[in-house]
Design a protein around this motif. Structure first.
Motif, PDB file in Angstrom:
ATOM      1  N   LEU A   1     -57.015  64.118 -46.880  1.00 17.03           N
ATOM      2  CA  LEU A   1     -56.624  64.562 -45.546  1.00 17.03           C
ATOM      3  C   LEU A   1     -55.328  63.890 -45.090  1.00 17.03           C
ATOM      4  O   LEU A   1     -54.494  64.515 -44.427  1.00 17.03           O
ATOM      5  CB  LEU A   1     -57.749  64.288 -44.545  1.00 17.03           C
ATOM      6  CG  LEU A   1     -57.778  65.207 -43.318  1.00 17.03           C
ATOM      7  CD1 LEU A   1     -57.911  66.666 -43.744  1.00 17.03           C
ATOM      8  CD2 LEU A   1     -58.906  64.832 -42.383  1.00 17.03           C
ATOM      9  N   GLU A   2     -55.149  62.619 -45.436  1.00 16.49           N
ATOM     10  CA  GLU A   2     -53.897  61.937 -45.078  1.00 16.49           C
ATOM     11  C   GLU A   2     -52.703  62.582 -45.776  1.00 16.49           C
ATOM     12  O   GLU A   2     -51.623  62.731 -45.180  1.00 16.49           O
ATOM     13  CB  GLU A   2     -53.991  60.458 -45.445  1.00 16.49           C
ATOM     14  CG  GLU A   2     -54.892  59.643 -44.531  1.00 16.49           C
ATOM     15  CD  GLU A   2     -55.005  58.196 -44.970  1.00 16.49           C
ATOM     16  OE1 GLU A   2     -55.328  57.333 -44.124  1.00 16.49           O
ATOM     17  OE2 GLU A   2     -54.774  57.913 -46.169  1.00 16.49           O
ATOM     18  N   ALA A   3     -52.885  62.965 -47.035  1.00 16.62           N
ATOM     19  CA  ALA A   3     -51.786  63.588 -47.772  1.00 16.62           C
ATOM     20  C   ALA A   3     -51.405  64.927 -47.150  1.00 16.62           C
ATOM     21  O   ALA A   3     -50.219  65.227 -46.949  1.00 16.62           O
ATOM     22  CB  ALA A   3     -52.182  63.766 -49.235  1.00 16.62           C
ATOM     23  N   VAL A   4     -52.409  65.734 -46.818  1.00 20.32           N
ATOM     24  CA  VAL A   4     -52.122  67.038 -46.213  1.00 20.32           C
ATOM     25  C   VAL A   4     -51.509  66.856 -44.828  1.00 20.32           C
ATOM     26  O   VAL A   4     -50.566  67.565 -44.444  1.00 20.32           O
ATOM     27  CB  VAL A   4     -53.402  67.888 -46.141  1.00 20.32           C
ATOM     28  CG1 VAL A   4     -53.132  69.203 -45.431  1.00 20.32           C
ATOM     29  CG2 VAL A   4     -53.944  68.149 -47.547  1.00 20.32           C
ATOM     30  N   ARG A   5     -52.005  65.889 -44.065  1.00 23.30           N
ATOM     31  CA  ARG A   5     -51.442  65.617 -42.733  1.00 23.30           C
ATOM     32  C   ARG A   5     -49.957  65.297 -42.828  1.00 23.30           C
ATOM     33  O   ARG A   5     -49.138  65.841 -42.066  1.00 23.30           O
ATOM     34  CB  ARG A   5     -52.187  64.446 -42.088  1.00 23.30           C
ATOM     35  CG  ARG A   5     -51.617  64.004 -40.732  1.00 23.30           C
ATOM     36  CD  ARG A   5     -52.020  62.581 -40.407  1.00 23.30           C
ATOM     37  NE  ARG A   5     -51.505  61.629 -41.390  1.00 23.30           N
ATOM     38  CZ  ARG A   5     -51.888  60.360 -41.485  1.00 23.30           C
ATOM     39  NH1 ARG A   5     -52.808  59.887 -40.658  1.00 23.30           N
ATOM     40  NH2 ARG A   5     -51.365  59.561 -42.401  1.00 23.30           N
ATOM     41  N   ASP A   6     -49.577  64.407 -43.738  1.00 26.49           N
ATOM     42  CA  ASP A   6     -48.173  64.014 -43.833  1.00 26.49           C
ATOM     43  C   ASP A   6     -47.308  65.156 -44.359  1.00 26.49           C
ATOM     44  O   ASP A   6     -46.129  65.262 -43.995  1.00 26.49           O
ATOM     45  CB  ASP A   6     -48.040  62.777 -44.726  1.00 26.49           C
ATOM     46  CG  ASP A   6     -48.559  61.522 -44.035  1.00 26.49           C
ATOM     47  OD1 ASP A   6     -48.982  61.622 -42.862  1.00 26.49           O
ATOM     48  OD2 ASP A   6     -48.560  60.445 -44.653  1.00 26.49           O
ATOM     49  N   ALA A   7     -47.882  66.013 -45.205  1.00 28.76           N
ATOM     50  CA  ALA A   7     -47.141  67.190 -45.641  1.00 28.76           C
ATOM     51  C   ALA A   7     -46.893  68.141 -44.470  1.00 28.76           C
ATOM     52  O   ALA A   7     -45.816  68.737 -44.363  1.00 28.76           O
ATOM     53  CB  ALA A   7     -47.901  67.904 -46.757  1.00 28.76           C
ATOM     54  N   VAL A   8     -47.879  68.264 -43.566  1.00 25.60           N
ATOM     55  CA  VAL A   8     -47.688  69.086 -42.368  1.00 25.60           C
ATOM     56  C   VAL A   8     -46.594  68.481 -41.485  1.00 25.60           C
ATOM     57  O   VAL A   8     -45.778  69.199 -40.899  1.00 25.60           O
ATOM     58  CB  VAL A   8     -49.014  69.227 -41.593  1.00 25.60           C
ATOM     59  CG1 VAL A   8     -48.789  69.879 -40.230  1.00 25.60           C
ATOM     60  CG2 VAL A   8     -50.014  70.050 -42.402  1.00 25.60           C
TER      61      VAL A   8
END
Length: 805
Positions: A532-539
């Motif tokens: 979830l942290e990886a997807v958040r930072d990609a967003v």
């Protein structure tokens, strides 16, 4: 059909007034909707999602990319026999040029060659001998088998190669039967083989599979199996022709997957006629057919051209040496590979032996930028660590392939003890559209003015060009080098324009770039928090790009990466990659770009896939919807959820599965033992659904999918005190059975259940196996205490089965 359930208020977040006054992100739209609905008398209290209604677009977008990669690379279930072959043939049919005259085809394949020069070497006596050998190509005496044709065709072609190379100046080539050497492009594809292949004579008997060959040959016993129908124009191909076409196209596709190539050349023999083929990343071209037994000269010209220009002329990418040369120390290579596996950069499930590591590792040249090149230093050298991290399945298109790599100097064992070598990089090899900015130029725009958080960093990129041959005083000017690093699209488009037709083919240029950002695939997350942290930072990276008027437009599970080194210079936990199809909103061409549908089918927004947008343009919320599908895909595959069959959502090509899910199932998804992730996915689905609500829902309650809303969902979930302490890593995923196998399994289960029920009730006289009777007695005993309930249950069950039947 029953009306789908409305959004449930029970999962709505608190209203804005109940949150802290300095909340950095606005609340999600459900709370806004419920709060506003209480004050608007004519607003529906619980709007139903309804059905996605297709609306005609004002413009006609480009056709969706239904390539082999897009359709099958991310599938969730096994495909029935022949499916991938069918998709290969379908994709190739969209990139096919009409039959070319023999001389035109030979000039396209082997430019700057006087093909009649060959007969200065290949005399009339040689032609007679070759013609006699071809005359012996016949079917077997029993059942008209085609297999006896293989040896006679290879014998005849070998005679030509040996005669042409009598002085040793041409490629020393060998033709062999590989019809039983079945190979596949990857583990999920069916194994296939052509009938014959052409390879270097030095490779004879070395065990190399046919997929490493320089050319392929397919043999059929009848003219009727010629997929181009002997050049006759008909209204429709017969099914037999389509089957041969699909088989030939699949062979070419697998050959491109297995070895880096610029193009591939082949021959098809159909009883007593033949034709030539050429495949590259833009088009499939083929020659008119000819009666090779009556006139063998076209074959001689073709084989002469094939052996004249070295490996580059056969289409092999000569900037890549495979396997890695022996000069690269194996112990160092193995240690670097093991270190990368410990860092999760390489799938730990893919354990390979030392010798296999060497044979699957490549030496890659990345040409220096034009201003930095010199005779002594033309390119940087990199060694890949094993097989590619990603290989496109498609024959046409960008043909992306990526490797984990290190510069050769890092692998060199002569470094002093204590030397801290440069860490890994990603080498990305692709074929870019000639009319678009290169990937490195796009990265430069994104990071202009400083590093853009959440977006990968590119060290440099360059078009791959052949190193020019060196001139000497003795030899004089050499023949012009054959540039195989451009597709033949421009030549084919020129022919079409002269014939009064529109240009059809996309010209592509071989491109290679070095990415400094090294990532781990989302599907190998070490914890759901990391996911979830990886997807958040990609967003966040996507939001930053949008602030610069750049829209990514190609969000997929492979284009969001987990940062392998988040504690170094740049601290994002995840980042976006692959901005090749990004649209620059301030450019004059932005409107045209935004109407061109790009992306991977499984992750494209339903509105784009079904052409629901009135203006046909790609918008920021479409990318955010793609992020949602990436999360559903990853969670559904690699966590324990209540999603029954992923294939129903993602394996369709029309978006109906995704549309149905977001309207009827998005608020019911559950990740076992993980309330924060469950809540995040449910609320994210409801955000997506606000773009598909019926027209009677007031506009203020629709279209709520924004960066602020999505990032708040992530922050709320990650800050939740209920986040599980035992945070699981990604679960391995096995492809579901294909539809036929699934149905057979259901049939077997139903049949077994019915039989067992009959036996237990005493209706059947079949003897019970040992241990069954006690169970039967217990069931009868229990029914005495609840006969009425049992009868009702059985009646309901029976009725359900009749309904299913």
């Amino acid at each position: 059909m029953a009306t789908p359930p409305p959004p449930s208020p029970s999962v709505a977040p608190p209203s804005p007034s109940s949150g802290p006054p300095d909340s950095p992100r606005p609340t999600t739209p459900d709370a806004t909707f419920e709060s506003a609905a209480a004050n608007v008398s004519n607003a529906p209290a619980t709007p139903t999602a309804g059905k996605i209604t297709k609306k005609p677009a004002h413009t006609t977008p480009h056709k969706l990319q239904d390539s082999l990669t897009s359709v099958t690379q991310y599938e969730s279930s096994k495909r029935e026999k022949g499916f991938h072959r069918t998709v290969s043939g379908s994709e190739a049919a969209k990139h096919t040029h009409s039959a070319m005259k023999l001389d035109s085809f030979l000039s396209l394949c082997f430019p700057n060659t006087e093909h009649n020069e060959v007969f200065d070497t290949f005399k009339d006596t040689h032609l007679e001998e070759f013609q006699q050998r071809l005359g012996k190509v016949k079917l077997g005496p029993k059942h008209n088998r085609e297999r006896p044709m293989y040896a006679r065709i290879s014998n005849a072609l070998q005679y030509v190669f040996d005669t042409l190379n009598a002085d040793g100046n041409l490629l020393d080539l060998y033709v062999q039967d590989v019809s039983r050497d079945l190979q596949s492009g990857d583990q999920n594809l069916r194994e296939i083989a052509p009938d014959l292949d052409i390879r270097l004579k030095n490779d004879k008997g070395d065990g190399l599979p046919w997929t490493q060959a320089l050319g392929i040959i397919e043999v059929k016993k009848t003219r009727a199996e010629d997929p181009l129908q002997e050049d006759k124009v008909t209204t429709r191909m017969a099914q037999g022709h389509v089957a041969t076409w699909n088989r030939t196209m699949e062979q070419a596709t697998v050959a491109f997957q297995a070895r880096p190539r610029c193009h591939l050349i082949g021959i098809g023999f159909y009883k007593d006629i033949a034709r030539f083929y050429r495949w590259d990343r833009s088009a499939v071209t083929f020659s008119t057919s000819f009666a090779y037994k009556a006139d063998c000269k076209p074959l001689v010209k073709f084989l002469y051209g094939f052996s004249t220009f070295g490996l580059a002329g056969t289409g092999i990418d000569t900037t890549i040496t495979c396997p890695v040369p022996d000069a690269i120390p194996r112990p160092i290579l193995k240690r670097k590979f093991d270190d990368a596996m410990k860092d999760n950069l390489i799938d730990p499930m893919k354990v390979i032996k030392d010798e296999e590591l060497r044979s699957s590792s490549f030496l890659i040249s990345v040409p220096l930028n034009e201003e930095a090149r010199s005779e002594s230093r033309w390119a940087e050298k990199y060694v890949t660590l094993g097989k590619p991290l990603f290989t496109s399945r498609s024959l046409h298109g960008r043909g992306t392939r990526t490797w984990l790599a290190m510069q050769t100097a890092v692998i060199d064992s002569r470094h002093a003890e204590g030397y801290q070598p440069e860490r890994y990089v990603i080498i990305k090899d692709s074929w870019r559209d000639s009319d678009r900015l290169s990937e490195s130029e796009i990265y430069e725009r994104i990071h202009e003015g400083g590093h853009m958080f959440g977006v990968a960093r590119c060290r440099r990129g360059v078009d791959v060009v052949p190193r020019p041959p060196q001139e000497t005083e003795d030899s004089g000017p050499p023949k012009e080098a054959v540039n195989t690093h451009r597709t033949c699209a421009s030549s084919l488009n020129e022919l079409r324009t002269k014939a009064g037709l529109k240009a059809k083919y996309v010209e592509r240029i071989h491109y290679r770039c070095i990415l400094e950002s090294v990532g781990i695939p989302l599907t190998r997350f070490r914890s759901t928090r990391e996911l979830l942290e990886a997807v958040r930072d990609a967003v966040k990276g996507h939001e930053g790009m949008l602030a610069k008027k750049i829209l990514h437009r190609d969000i997929s599970v492979n284009n969001i990466m987990i940062n392998a080194y988040p504690n170094e210079t740049y601290t994002e936990k995840g980042f976006l990659i692959d901005p090749e199809y990004a649209a620059f909103l301030n450019d004059k061409t932005a409107t045209s770009d935004l109407r061109r549908i790009t992306g991977t089918i499984q992750f494209i927004a339903v509105a784009l896939q079904q052409k629901l947008e009135s203006d046909g343009q790609h918008k920021a919320w479409h990318d955010l919807e793609s992020v949602y599908w990436v999360l559903i895909y990853t969670a559904g595959r690699h966590t324990k959820t209540n999603i029954p069959v992923l294939a129903r959502i993602f394996d369709g090509e029309d978006g109906e599965g995704k549309g149905s899910f977001v309207l009827t199932r998005c608020t019911t998804i559950t990740v076992d033992g993980h309330a924060p992730l469950t809540e995040c996915l449910r609320k994210y689905g409801k955000l997506v659904r606000t773009h598909y609500l019926p027209d009677e829902v007031p506009i203020e309650y629709r279209n709520k999918l924004t960066h602020d809303a999505v990032l708040k969902l992530f922050e709320d979930a990650l800050d939740s005190p209920d986040w599980p302490k035992d945070d699981p890593p990604a679960r391995p995923y096995q492809l579901d059975d294909d539809a036929t196998t699934q149905r057979n399994n259901i049939t077997a289960s139903d049949k077994t259940s019915t039989t067992r029920s009959a036996q237990e009730s005493g209706m059947s006289g079949t003897a019970q196996p040992g241990g069954a009777n006690p169970s039967c007695s217990r069931k009868r005993k229990r029914s005495l205490h609840g006969a009425e309930a049992s009868d009702q249950s059985q009646a309901h069950s029976s009725g359900s089965k009749r309904a299913r039947g």
